[in-house]
Enzyme design. Structure first.
Site, PDB file in Angstrom:
ATOM      1  N   HIS A   1      35.938  16.920  30.915  1.00  0.00           N
ATOM      2  CA  HIS A   1      36.211  18.009  29.972  1.00  0.00           C
ATOM      3  C   HIS A   1      37.725  18.184  29.793  1.00  0.00           C
ATOM      4  O   HIS A   1      38.212  18.349  28.678  1.00  0.00           O
ATOM      5  CB  HIS A   1      35.612  19.340  30.483  1.00  0.00           C
ATOM      6  CG  HIS A   1      34.118  19.324  30.591  1.00  0.00           C
ATOM      7  ND1 HIS A   1      33.445  19.768  31.709  1.00  0.00           N
ATOM      8  CD2 HIS A   1      33.154  18.916  29.722  1.00  0.00           C
ATOM      9  CE1 HIS A   1      32.138  19.642  31.517  1.00  0.00           C
ATOM     10  NE2 HIS A   1      31.936  19.118  30.320  1.00  0.00           N
TER      11      HIS A   1
ATOM     12  N   LYS B   1      19.209  25.394  29.532  1.00  0.00           N
ATOM     13  CA  LYS B   1      19.784  25.097  30.852  1.00  0.00           C
ATOM     14  C   LYS B   1      19.824  26.333  31.737  1.00  0.00           C
ATOM     15  O   LYS B   1      20.010  27.441  31.246  1.00  0.00           O
ATOM     16  CB  LYS B   1      21.214  24.573  30.682  1.00  0.00           C
ATOM     17  CG  LYS B   1      21.281  23.197  30.068  1.00  0.00           C
ATOM     18  CD  LYS B   1      22.709  22.706  29.970  1.00  0.00           C
ATOM     19  CE  LYS B   1      22.783  21.314  29.357  1.00  0.00           C
ATOM     20  NZ  LYS B   1      24.170  20.867  29.170  1.00  0.00           N
TER      21      LYS B   1
ATOM     22  N   ARG C   1      30.555  10.407  24.975  1.00  0.00           N
ATOM     23  CA  ARG C   1      30.704   9.563  26.162  1.00  0.00           C
ATOM     24  C   ARG C   1      30.078   8.194  25.975  1.00  0.00           C
ATOM     25  O   ARG C   1      30.587   7.198  26.451  1.00  0.00           O
ATOM     26  CB  ARG C   1      30.053  10.254  27.376  1.00  0.00           C
ATOM     27  CG  ARG C   1      30.806  11.481  27.833  1.00  0.00           C
ATOM     28  CD  ARG C   1      29.952  12.304  28.747  1.00  0.00           C
ATOM     29  NE  ARG C   1      28.761  12.755  28.049  1.00  0.00           N
ATOM     30  CZ  ARG C   1      27.724  13.339  28.617  1.00  0.00           C
ATOM     31  NH1 ARG C   1      27.724  13.531  29.914  1.00  0.00           N
ATOM     32  NH2 ARG C   1      26.681  13.731  27.905  1.00  0.00           N
TER      33      ARG C   1
ATOM     34  N   SER D   1      27.991  17.251  34.121  1.00  0.00           N
ATOM     35  CA  SER D   1      27.997  18.369  35.068  1.00  0.00           C
ATOM     36  C   SER D   1      26.788  18.295  35.993  1.00  0.00           C
ATOM     37  O   SER D   1      26.883  18.626  37.181  1.00  0.00           O
ATOM     38  CB  SER D   1      28.018  19.693  34.306  1.00  0.00           C
ATOM     39  OG  SER D   1      29.212  19.780  33.558  1.00  0.00           O
TER      40      SER D   1
HETATM   41  N1  COA Z   1      33.121  14.700  30.257  1.00  0.00           N
HETATM   42  C1  COA Z   1      32.205  15.019  31.168  1.00  0.00           C
HETATM   43  N2  COA Z   1      31.027  15.568  30.882  1.00  0.00           N
HETATM   44  C2  COA Z   1      30.778  15.789  29.590  1.00  0.00           C
HETATM   45  C3  COA Z   1      31.680  15.479  28.570  1.00  0.00           C
HETATM   46  C4  COA Z   1      32.905  14.900  28.949  1.00  0.00           C
HETATM   47  N3  COA Z   1      33.818  14.547  28.054  1.00  0.00           N
HETATM   48  N4  COA Z   1      31.150  15.815  27.392  1.00  0.00           N
HETATM   49  C5  COA Z   1      29.949  16.319  27.654  1.00  0.00           C
HETATM   50  N5  COA Z   1      29.728  16.298  28.986  1.00  0.00           N
HETATM   51  C6  COA Z   1      28.513  16.695  29.682  1.00  0.00           C
HETATM   52  C7  COA Z   1      28.468  18.132  30.043  1.00  0.00           C
HETATM   53  O1  COA Z   1      29.024  18.372  31.304  1.00  0.00           O
HETATM   54  C8  COA Z   1      26.978  18.385  30.004  1.00  0.00           C
HETATM   55  O2  COA Z   1      26.398  17.952  31.210  1.00  0.00           O
HETATM   56  P1  COA Z   1      25.000  18.538  31.700  1.00  0.00           P
HETATM   57  O3  COA Z   1      24.002  18.306  30.606  1.00  0.00           O
HETATM   58  O4  COA Z   1      24.737  17.750  32.901  1.00  0.00           O
HETATM   59  O5  COA Z   1      25.237  20.008  31.960  1.00  0.00           O
HETATM   60  C9  COA Z   1      26.492  17.470  28.893  1.00  0.00           C
HETATM   61  O6  COA Z   1      27.447  16.473  28.812  1.00  0.00           O
HETATM   62  C10 COA Z   1      26.416  18.064  27.526  1.00  0.00           C
HETATM   63  O7  COA Z   1      26.770  19.379  27.569  1.00  0.00           O
HETATM   64  P2  COA Z   1      27.867  20.172  26.773  1.00  0.00           P
HETATM   65  O8  COA Z   1      28.889  19.329  26.136  1.00  0.00           O
HETATM   66  O9  COA Z   1      28.373  21.215  27.668  1.00  0.00           O
HETATM   67  O10 COA Z   1      27.006  20.707  25.669  1.00  0.00           O
HETATM   68  P3  COA Z   1      25.744  21.564  25.861  1.00  0.00           P
HETATM   69  O11 COA Z   1      24.641  20.710  25.348  1.00  0.00           O
HETATM   70  O12 COA Z   1      25.573  22.150  27.196  1.00  0.00           O
HETATM   71  O13 COA Z   1      26.101  22.754  24.908  1.00  0.00           O
HETATM   72  C11 COA Z   1      26.579  23.805  22.826  1.00  0.00           C
HETATM   73  C12 COA Z   1      26.130  22.554  23.573  1.00  0.00           C
HETATM   74  C13 COA Z   1      26.902  24.945  23.711  1.00  0.00           C
HETATM   75  C14 COA Z   1      27.821  23.415  22.069  1.00  0.00           C
HETATM   76  C15 COA Z   1      25.427  24.116  21.858  1.00  0.00           C
HETATM   77  O14 COA Z   1      24.235  24.303  22.602  1.00  0.00           O
HETATM   78  C16 COA Z   1      25.696  25.343  21.038  1.00  0.00           C
HETATM   79  O15 COA Z   1      26.477  25.309  20.117  1.00  0.00           O
HETATM   80  N6  COA Z   1      25.035  26.461  21.365  1.00  0.00           N
HETATM   81  C17 COA Z   1      25.175  27.711  20.655  1.00  0.00           C
HETATM   82  C18 COA Z   1      23.959  28.021  19.787  1.00  0.00           C
HETATM   83  C19 COA Z   1      24.081  27.362  18.456  1.00  0.00           C
HETATM   84  O16 COA Z   1      24.974  27.594  17.675  1.00  0.00           O
HETATM   85  N7  COA Z   1      23.091  26.497  18.156  1.00  0.00           N
HETATM   86  C20 COA Z   1      23.031  25.787  16.921  1.00  0.00           C
HETATM   87  C21 COA Z   1      23.971  24.594  16.909  1.00  0.00           C
HETATM   88  S1  COA Z   1      23.134  23.083  17.097  1.00  0.00           S
END
Ligand code: COA
Length: 162
Positions: A17, A41, A90, A128
């Site tokens: 991140h 989650k 990724r 994560s």
């Molecule tokens: N390095 C390391 N890990 C990474 C990464 C990076 N560069 N990029 C992503 N990841 C990992 C994260 O740690 C996470 O791991 P996990 O699944 O084991 O927890 C995973 O990849 C993806 O998660 P993240 O990037 O945190 O996205 P998310 O899917 O948890 O959240 C939101 C996505 C919050 C952006 C999305 O759900 C959202 O916008 N929610 C709000 C509601 C909304 O507007 N919805 C409509 C839009 S579709």
């Protein structure tokens, strides 16, 4: 070059991140890291803990701000007057989910762009969940998270066992 929002669940915040944020901070005037509640989650850290964690980890980056939101990402982006969403890619397996999110957000807010940063190969396997799994089993996570985050994970898992 404007204001961008980097959203995610950051449970916990990893080197992967920080890599994306540091690179975005070199290009854009301001990067707002937005901690979100992902309904699919069950987080280990509270929103407040994650905001404090990221604020500490990014304190050397002057143009990075940390916040959180509960509702739609597009509403948070509008509220912050940001022009784009930043996401990290990724691997190819990320693409379909990211593509769906980017198109959904564009549908909800047509003027909003999503900009993708390709993760460094050394972090392309990182997530994560993997960090939590290793930490929960007492493994070495020093290559994936900072000392501070590793200590917070150690405390969480010690408290869970007692
Ligand atoms: N390095 C390391 N890990 C990474 C990464 C990076 N560069 N990029 C992503 N990841 C990992 C994260 O740690 C996470 O791991 P996990 O699944 O084991 O927890 C995973 O990849 C993806 O998660 P993240 O990037 O945190 O996205 P998310 O899917 O948890 O959240 C939101 C996505 C919050 C952006 C999305 O759900 C959202 O916008 N929610 C709000 C509601 C909304 O507007 N919805 C409509 C839009 S579709």
């Amino acid at each position: 070059m404007g204001i961008v929002v980097y959203p995610g669940s950051f449970d916990p915040f990893t080197h992967g991140h920080l890599d994306i944020i540091s690179r975005a901070a070199k290009i854009f005037d301001k990067v707002i890291v937005a901690v979100s509640v992902n309904s699919g989650k069950k987080p280990l850290f509270t929103i407040e803990e994650r905001v404090a964690m990221i604020t500490r980890e990014c304190c050397h980056l002057e143009n990075v701000e940390v916040g959180y939101f509960h509702g739609l990402l597009v509403d948070f982006v509008k509220e912050k007057n940001a022009q784009a969403i930043v996401r990290g890619l990724r691997a190819v397996s990320d693409f379909e989910y990211e593509f769906q999110m980017a198109l959904t957000n564009r549908n909800l807010s047509p003027e909003l762009e999503t900009i993708f940063f390709v993760a460094q190969p050394m972090y392309s396997f990182l997530s994560s969940s993997i960090v939590k799994e290793i930490a929960g089993l007492g493994g070495d996570i020093s290559g994936f998270v900072s000392k501070g985050v590793a200590e917070q994970l150690r405390i969480k898992y010690t408290n869970k066992k007692t």
